[in-house]
Design a protein around this motif. Sequence first.
Motif, short mmCIF file in Angstrom:
data_model
loop_
_atom_site.label_atom_id
_atom_site.label_comp_id
_atom_site.label_asym_id
_atom_site.label_seq_id
_atom_site.Cartn_x
_atom_site.Cartn_y
_atom_site.Cartn_z
N ALA A 40 1.55 16.72 15.37
CA ALA A 40 0.73 17.91 15.14
C ALA A 40 1.34 18.72 13.99
CB ALA A 40 0.65 18.75 16.40
N GLY A 41 0.50 19.13 13.05
CA GLY A 41 0.97 19.98 11.96
C GLY A 41 1.68 19.25 10.83
N VAL A 42 1.83 17.93 10.97
CA VAL A 42 2.47 17.16 9.89
C VAL A 42 1.42 16.90 8.81
CG1 VAL A 42 3.67 15.02 9.29
CG2 VAL A 42 4.06 16.07 11.52
N ALA A 43 1.76 17.20 7.56
CA ALA A 43 0.82 16.99 6.46
C ALA A 43 0.52 15.50 6.31
CB ALA A 43 1.41 17.53 5.16
N ALA A 44 -0.70 15.20 5.80
CA ALA A 44 -1.13 13.80 5.68
C ALA A 44 -0.56 13.17 4.42
CB ALA A 44 -2.65 13.72 5.70
N THR A 45 0.75 13.20 4.29
CA THR A 45 1.41 12.56 3.14
C THR A 45 2.50 11.65 3.66
OG1 THR A 45 3.11 14.27 2.93
CG2 THR A 45 1.07 14.62 1.70
N LEU A 46 2.83 10.65 2.86
CA LEU A 46 3.92 9.75 3.25
C LEU A 46 5.22 10.52 3.33
CD1 LEU A 46 3.31 6.55 1.14
CD2 LEU A 46 3.08 6.79 3.61
N GLU A 63 9.65 12.02 6.64
CA GLU A 63 10.62 12.99 7.12
C GLU A 63 10.64 13.01 8.65
OE1 GLU A 63 10.55 16.54 4.72
OE2 GLU A 63 11.40 17.66 6.41
N VAL A 64 9.44 12.96 9.26
CA VAL A 64 9.39 12.99 10.72
C VAL A 64 10.00 11.73 11.31
CG1 VAL A 64 7.83 12.97 12.70
CG2 VAL A 64 7.38 14.49 10.78
N VAL A 97 0.84 -1.19 0.00
CA VAL A 97 0.00 0.00 0.00
C VAL A 97 0.88 1.25 0.00
CG1 VAL A 97 -1.71 1.31 1.33
CG2 VAL A 97 -1.91 -1.18 1.17
N GLU A 98 1.91 1.22 0.82
CA GLU A 98 2.81 2.37 0.90
C GLU A 98 3.51 2.63 -0.43
OE1 GLU A 98 5.00 2.70 4.49
OE2 GLU A 98 6.56 3.96 3.63
N ARG A 99 3.90 1.55 -1.11
CA ARG A 99 4.59 1.70 -2.40
C ARG A 99 3.69 2.43 -3.40
NH1 ARG A 99 5.15 -3.57 -3.81
NH2 ARG A 99 6.38 -3.83 -1.92
N VAL A 100 2.41 2.04 -3.44
CA VAL A 100 1.48 2.66 -4.38
C VAL A 100 1.29 4.14 -4.06
CG1 VAL A 100 -0.94 2.70 -5.11
CG2 VAL A 100 0.25 0.51 -4.89
N VAL A 101 1.06 4.43 -2.79
CA VAL A 101 0.79 5.83 -2.42
C VAL A 101 2.05 6.68 -2.63
CG1 VAL A 101 0.05 7.36 -0.55
CG2 VAL A 101 -1.04 5.13 -0.84
N ALA A 102 3.21 6.11 -2.37
CA ALA A 102 4.46 6.84 -2.60
C ALA A 102 4.64 7.15 -4.09
CB ALA A 102 5.65 6.03 -2.08
N MET A 103 4.23 6.21 -4.95
CA MET A 103 4.32 6.45 -6.39
C MET A 103 3.40 7.58 -6.81
SD MET A 103 4.40 2.63 -8.02
CE MET A 103 5.93 1.81 -8.43
N VAL A 104 2.22 7.63 -6.22
CA VAL A 104 1.28 8.71 -6.54
C VAL A 104 1.85 10.06 -6.10
CG1 VAL A 104 -1.00 9.67 -6.00
CG2 VAL A 104 -0.75 7.21 -6.44
N GLU A 105 2.42 10.08 -4.90
CA GLU A 105 3.01 11.34 -4.43
C GLU A 105 4.17 11.77 -5.32
OE1 GLU A 105 3.96 11.31 -0.26
OE2 GLU A 105 1.90 10.80 0.32
N ALA A 106 4.97 10.80 -5.75
CA ALA A 106 6.12 11.13 -6.59
C ALA A 106 5.67 11.60 -7.98
CB ALA A 106 7.04 9.92 -6.72
N ASP A 154 11.72 5.00 5.28
CA ASP A 154 10.42 4.56 4.75
C ASP A 154 9.80 3.51 5.68
OD1 ASP A 154 12.14 2.56 4.16
OD2 ASP A 154 11.93 2.70 1.99
N ALA A 155 8.93 2.67 5.11
CA ALA A 155 8.18 1.69 5.91
C ALA A 155 7.41 2.40 7.02
CB ALA A 155 9.08 0.60 6.47
#
Length: 190
Positions: free
Chosen positions: A145-151, A156-157, A84-93, A161-162
Motif C-alpha cells: 500500500a502506498g508504494v509508487a508504481a515504479t521499479l 526498495e521495498v 522487460v525489467e531492464r528496459v523499464v529500469a533504463m527508462v526510469e534512470a 532487483d529482479a
Amino acid sequence: MQVLWKCPLTDERYVTQRAWEGAILDGCPFHPEGGCGLEKLGSYRRVEPPGARIPRWWCPKRRESISLLPSFLAARLRGTLADVERVVAMVEAAGGVSAAVDAVHPPDAEKPVGFVGALRSIRRRVRAVRAALTAIATLLPERFAGVAATLAAFREVLGGDAVLVRLREVAERHLGALPTPLGFRARASG
Ligand SMILES: [Zn+2]
C-alpha cells in the motif's frame, strides 16, 4: 489459459535442456477432480529467447488449451521478465522514454529497430509494468500500500532487483487477475 510453471532453470538452461519436453501439468485447472481427458498438445515456439518452446495441453471438455509459462518468461511480451525489467529500469534512470531510446536500442545494433519502433516497444513495456505494479499494490495492500508504481520503489521495498520475477511469486494466487507481463489477465485495451 496460462498457468505459472515454477521452473528452477535459467532461460539459457531452459533452452539447452529443452525443459518443455519433460514438463508436467499436475492436473486440469478447470477440472481438478480429473476425468476430463486432458492431453498433452506438444509445444509452441517463443520468439525470445531463441529456441524456447512452451508446453501446452488440451482440455477436451472445456475445449481450451492450457500452457505452462516458465516463471522467468514475460506473458504477452517478448523475452524474459528480466529483459522487460531492464528496459523499464533504463527508462526510469533516464527520466523518460525518449531519453532512454538510444540506451535500450542502440542505433548501431545488429538489428536496428528504428526510433519509432523503439519508442513504441519501450512505451508498451513501461505501460504494462506500471499497470502490473499498480495492480499488485491494490491486490496486496498489506505489503505494498502506498508504494509508487515504479521499479525503483518496488526494488526498495523488496531489496534488490529482479523484482518482476519475485513479484510473480509473491502474487502467485492473483496471477489470473494481474495484467501481463506479470500476470495472465487478458488486456482490456492496447
Ligand atoms: Zn479439464
